[in-house]
Design an enzyme around this catalytic site. Structure first.
Site, PDB file in Angstrom:
ATOM      1  N   LYS A  51       5.245  -8.537  -0.365  1.00  0.00           N
ATOM      2  CA  LYS A  51       4.958  -8.206   1.033  1.00  0.00           C
ATOM      3  C   LYS A  51       5.927  -8.944   1.960  1.00  0.00           C
ATOM      4  O   LYS A  51       6.448  -8.364   2.912  1.00  0.00           O
ATOM      5  CB  LYS A  51       3.502  -8.556   1.373  1.00  0.00           C
ATOM      6  CG  LYS A  51       2.510  -7.602   0.696  1.00  0.00           C
ATOM      7  CD  LYS A  51       1.046  -8.045   0.776  1.00  0.00           C
ATOM      8  CE  LYS A  51       0.198  -7.119  -0.092  1.00  0.00           C
ATOM      9  NZ  LYS A  51      -1.232  -7.418  -0.076  1.00  0.00           N
ATOM     10  N   GLN A  95      -4.781 -12.169   1.451  1.00  0.00           N
ATOM     11  CA  GLN A  95      -4.721 -11.539   0.126  1.00  0.00           C
ATOM     12  C   GLN A  95      -6.072 -11.690  -0.589  1.00  0.00           C
ATOM     13  O   GLN A  95      -6.644 -12.783  -0.628  1.00  0.00           O
ATOM     14  CB  GLN A  95      -3.588 -12.175  -0.693  1.00  0.00           C
ATOM     15  CG  GLN A  95      -3.339 -11.523  -2.038  1.00  0.00           C
ATOM     16  CD  GLN A  95      -2.832 -10.081  -1.939  1.00  0.00           C
ATOM     17  OE1 GLN A  95      -2.198  -9.679  -0.964  1.00  0.00           O
ATOM     18  NE2 GLN A  95      -3.127  -9.292  -2.949  1.00  0.00           N
ATOM     19  N   ASP A 118      -4.390  -4.456   7.208  1.00  0.00           N
ATOM     20  CA  ASP A 118      -4.924  -3.930   5.945  1.00  0.00           C
ATOM     21  C   ASP A 118      -5.862  -2.732   6.170  1.00  0.00           C
ATOM     22  O   ASP A 118      -6.139  -1.986   5.238  1.00  0.00           O
ATOM     23  CB  ASP A 118      -5.750  -5.022   5.242  1.00  0.00           C
ATOM     24  CG  ASP A 118      -5.019  -5.673   4.077  1.00  0.00           C
ATOM     25  OD1 ASP A 118      -4.172  -4.998   3.455  1.00  0.00           O
ATOM     26  OD2 ASP A 118      -5.308  -6.840   3.781  1.00  0.00           O
TER      27      ASP A 118
HETATM   28  N1  GUN Z   1      -5.720  -7.182  -3.081  1.00  0.00           N
HETATM   29  C1  GUN Z   1      -5.444  -6.034  -3.737  1.00  0.00           C
HETATM   30  N2  GUN Z   1      -5.007  -5.102  -2.875  1.00  0.00           N
HETATM   31  C2  GUN Z   1      -5.006  -5.670  -1.660  1.00  0.00           C
HETATM   32  C3  GUN Z   1      -4.639  -5.201  -0.365  1.00  0.00           C
HETATM   33  O1  GUN Z   1      -4.257  -4.047  -0.147  1.00  0.00           O
HETATM   34  N3  GUN Z   1      -4.768  -6.110   0.642  1.00  0.00           N
HETATM   35  C4  GUN Z   1      -5.220  -7.359   0.438  1.00  0.00           C
HETATM   36  N4  GUN Z   1      -5.325  -8.153   1.497  1.00  0.00           N
HETATM   37  N5  GUN Z   1      -5.562  -7.822  -0.734  1.00  0.00           N
HETATM   38  C5  GUN Z   1      -5.453  -6.975  -1.781  1.00  0.00           C
END
Ligand code: GUN
Length: 283
Positions: A51, A95, A118
């Site tokens: 990311k 996350q 998100d």
């Molecule tokens: N863990 C797995 N997929 C995601 C996501 O799209 N966003 C976040 N914040 N955590 C995750």
């Protein structure tokens, strides 16, 4: 046909990069994305790195904050509140999963709605289910874009989604429904899953089990979207929820792992961050 997510994500990121350059001219600054990782789970570490890399690639300001897994829930919530109040921060992502002593729902609710890149905040979830403007969650958004870019028609098709998580299964089902697919939500306890799955024109698999979908679950000519990211128990390599080699000749279109949904998820995160930033600046 293999749906090349890496290539489609590159195109989308180039669009975001272009718009970011224009925003810099117009507003004198670029979107700032803050990603928080609690603990040191290796899979989460690698997602967070991806990311940050993508954010820099499109020209954002990117900050990754690492917190020890001993951080208390209150400390984490207070930290998020500081970022909410910080005008120089446009997007906040924590996350998941989080250590067990931290309530994920509390964390998600604490992130300011307008910085929820998100699309997990209850305000965004409600808006999605009520067909109001919202920030779409990145993976479902990426899946719909992959289908569109690959020229797969959605309207009138039978879509089967295996998985019912808040992050992928439920929202992608709703988004397929809004595009006039007829949607079945299946899961690990669905009776005769083979029969249900093999009715799908579009099969989306987000169940988190290595090579769960075998060729007998795929209808000839179906489109198969594999959301899984697993470690192959035999060789430790990355693998999806779909047995790619077994299914690739039966499917008309299929996403590989890696190189399918994953890169599109991150590209959509960049798009969401830019959208949050522009919404704020255009106010
Ligand atoms: N863990 C797995 N997929 C995601 C996501 O799209 N966003 C976040 N914040 N955590 C995750």
């Amino acid at each position: 046909m293999k749906i090349n997510g890496t290539e489609l994500a590159r195109d989308l990121k180039n669009e975001v990069k272009q718009k970011t350059a224009e925003a810099r001219e117009k507003y004198g600054r670029v979107p700032h994305l803050v990603v928080i990782l609690v603990g040191n789970d290796p899979a989460s570490q690698s997602y967070v790195k991806g990311k940050g890399r993508d954010a820099e690639e499109v020209g954002f300001k990117s900050t990754t904050i690492l917190k020890e897994d001993t951080i208390s829930e209150d400390e984490l919530l207070d930290f998020i509140k500081e970022l909410n109040a910080d005008d120089s921060v446009d997007g906040i992502l924590v996350q998941l999963p989080l250590p067990k002593h931290i309530d994920e729902n509390k964390v998600i609710e604490t992130i300011a709605l307008e910085k929820d890149v998100d699309g997990f905040h209850p305000g965004n979830v409600a808006a999605l289910w009520q067909k109001r403007p919202c920030t779409y969650p990145c993976t479902p958004k990426g899946i719909i874009k992959l289908l569109d870019k690959a020229g797969v028609e959605i309207e009138g098709k039978n879509a089967v989604v295996i998985g019912r998580s808040n992050i992928v299964g439920l929202p992608v089902s709703k988004m397929l429904l809004d595009r006039n697919a007829t949607v079945t939500i299946a899961h690990s306890r669905t009776k005769d899953l083979q029969k249900v799955a093999s009715t799908a024109d579009i099969l989306v698999v987000a169940i988190g089990r290595p090579r769960f979908v075998s060729a007998d679950m795929v209808k000839e000519g179906a489109t198969v979207i594999d959301v899984g990211v697993n470690r192959d128990p035999e060789n430790g390599k990355l693998c999806g929820d779909v047995d790619y080699e077994a299914c690739k000749d039966k499917a008309a279109a299929i996403t590989p792992v890696p190189g399918g949904v994953g890169p599109m998820t991150r590209a959509c995160l960049m798009e969401n961050t830019l959208e949050c930033f522009l919404k704020k600046m255009e106010k």
